[in-house]
Design a protein around this motif. Structure first.
Motif, PDB file in Angstrom:
ATOM      1  N   THR A   9       0.816  -1.212  -0.063  1.00  0.00           N
ATOM      2  CA  THR A   9       0.048   0.032   0.125  1.00  0.00           C
ATOM      3  C   THR A   9       0.655   1.329  -0.042  1.00  0.00           C
ATOM      4  N   LEU A  13       0.700   3.880  -2.793  1.00  0.00           N
ATOM      5  CA  LEU A  13       0.163   5.279  -2.867  1.00  0.00           C
ATOM      6  C   LEU A  13       1.052   6.489  -3.095  1.00  0.00           C
ATOM      7  N   LEU A  44      -8.794   7.933  -1.221  1.00  0.00           N
ATOM      8  CA  LEU A  44      -8.049   7.037  -1.061  1.00  0.00           C
ATOM      9  C   LEU A  44      -8.175   6.651   0.521  1.00  0.00           C
ATOM     10  N   ILE A 136      -7.756   0.903  -3.796  1.00  0.00           N
ATOM     11  CA  ILE A 136      -7.422   2.458  -3.853  1.00  0.00           C
ATOM     12  C   ILE A 136      -7.559   2.482  -5.486  1.00  0.00           C
ATOM     13  N   LEU A 140      -9.523   5.642  -7.308  1.00  0.00           N
ATOM     14  CA  LEU A 140      -9.056   6.309  -8.575  1.00  0.00           C
ATOM     15  C   LEU A 140     -10.136   6.351  -9.213  1.00  0.00           C
ATOM     16  N   SER A 179     -16.106   4.964  -2.447  1.00  0.00           N
ATOM     17  CA  SER A 179     -14.339   5.032  -2.668  1.00  0.00           C
ATOM     18  C   SER A 179     -13.878   3.561  -2.604  1.00  0.00           C
TER      19      SER A 179
END
Length: 452
Positions: A9, A13, A44, A136, A140, A179
């Motif tokens: 992660t 990120l 995120l 994530i 996006l 999200s």
């Protein structure tokens, strides 16, 4: 979540933020630049938080069901790319080559769920099958569409950039439920691009081919994930097109004469689109939607009675007439509930606070402006007409289908940015009129929105 999530992660990120800082100059202007990174960060963070809450608070749920299925598809790619591609392109049919992977899948024959599984598997292939990385990536996708939605609102009223940022990015329910590794993230992203493409193609009439392609692709995705959102979008969108064309008729007498014709054509095309889009679909066919709504509402209500999150909008037998009878209660529960005294857990509290804001702004604006003047403003300002009709139609749909606040908070997030943005636009007109200031509806050199 596993050890690989903790290891991968931070790397992903960092990569995403590096890309974001490279993209930001092209995707922002001096008014919107400051919201880009904070909005992305919330998306995120919302994706990661949703996974943690489902794992440690709920002890499981849909997001991990999607992950279970997507891992099987991703594993098929790892084992044999040819078989993985067959599975990715499948539509629930029997295939001896993929039966090893499809037999444990209880969503293999559910198209609206399986398309999310496919998207998750695609991200899983490039994300080492990590739940958090997939989540994530979903964030996006959602962010790009929400940013496109935000830019579209800013084209109309750039001076409300701060208010639109709140509506699109900073409402807790929207950035949390919209999200993560769920249908809602893809829905929000696709809806944002649909709004962006529709406005550019049919209202601005700029870059028509490119905008039309964006519109069609986004509409296809919304149709395959949550068709009722597309059905709620169609009527006000078509009415907006006819309203804009009606405004361009210079002769006032001819314009007033043709206005009912444009309205009628909009309703006819909306009905045609709604019936043909769902014809033959057991779940969403207009002829069966009342019956399915009743069954779905009763099931979800009964399953949530013990937790205290169920609500009751009245009795309806599944017929269109009975659904219309409970429509006011359905709209109220979607827009303005749960009330604070109905809160049973921290997540419901956030939803209740948002509902209180909606109540305050709605009552304040309609009271201060006057109900007659408010409806006149809405009916003569196309973006307000579109936003309110879309919000009310979707509020009715999700209010009758849910039956409990737990699912309602997820179902209603597509309408929330549009409803709150519309309220902010109304507030802007109220303030400028009170101060005797001519409303500013566009930046120099941009197209001024028409009124009907």
């Amino acid at each position: 979540m596993e050890l690989k999530d903790l290891l991968l992660t931070p790397i992903y990120l960092l990569l995403f933020y590096m890309i974001a800082y490279q993209v930001r100059p092209k995707a922002t202007n001096k008014l919107t630049r400051k919201y880009f990174i904070p909005a992305l960060t919330l998306k995120l963070g919302g994706a990661i938080a949703l996974g943690l809450i489902y794992q440690f608070y709920y002890g499981g749920g849909d997001t991990f069901n999607y992950y279970f299925h997507s891992k099987l598809v991703t594993q098929a790619f790892y084992d044999d790319p040819t078989v993985g591609l067959q599975l990715f392109l499948s539509n629930g049919e029997f295939n001896p080559a993929t039966i090893k992977y499809t037999s444990p899948m209880y969503w293999y024959h559910s198209p609206t769920e399986f398309i999310i599984v496919k998207i998750g598997a695609l991200f899983g292939v490039i994300g080492f099958n990590s739940y958090t990385i997939i989540a994530i990536f979903f964030a996006l996708v959602s962010f790009t569409g929400m940013w496109a939605m935000y830019l579209t609102f800013n084209k109309l009223y750039p001076h409300l950039h701060k208010h639109f940022a709140i509506a699109c990015f900073f409402m807790p329910s929207v950035f949390f439920w919209g999200s993560g590794f769920m249908k809602d993230s893809i829905t929000m992203g696709a809806l944002g691009w649909l709004f962006y493409g529709f406005y550019a193609a049919f209202i601005e009439k700029k870059s028509f081919i490119k905008s039309l392609i964006i519109t069609l692709l986004a509409a296809w995705l919304v149709y395959n994930v949550k068709v009722y959102v597309l059905l709620s979008f169609l009527p006000p969108a078509l009415f907006w097109i006819f309203s804009e064309n009606n405004k361009r008729i210079k002769n006032a007498a001819v314009r007033n004469l043709l206005k009912p014709v444009f309205i009628g054509l909009g309703l006819v095309f909306a009905y045609f689109g709604a019936t043909k889009l769902t014809e033959g679909d057991d779940k969403y066919d207009v002829d069966k939607i009342g019956e399915r709504t009743k069954i779905n509402s009763e099931y979800l209500t009964s399953s949530m009675v013990a937790t205290g999150s169920a609500y009751n909008i009245g009795t309806f037998d599944g017929s269109i007439g009975s659904m219309l009878a409970v429509a006011p209660q359905a709209v109220v529960v979607s827009l303005f509930r749960p009330f604070l005294w109905e809160v049973r857990n921290p997540i419901m509290l956030l939803s209740a606070v948002e509902a209180m804001i909606f109540i305050y702004l709605t009552v304040f604006l309609f009271y201060k402006t006057g109900f007659g003047k408010s409806f006149k403003l809405i009916s003569t300002t196309p973006i307000l007409t579109f936003s309110f009709i879309f919000s009310l139609v979707l509020a009715f749909a999700v209010g009758t289908n849910s039956g409990n606040f737990g699912t309602l908070v997820r179902y209603k997030i597509p309408l929330m940015p549009f409803y709150l943005s519309a309220l902010y636009i109304m507030r802007y007109y109220f303030v400028t009129k009170k101060q005797n200031i001519k409303p500013k509806t566009s930046l120099p050199g941009t197209r001024r929105p028409a009124t009907v």
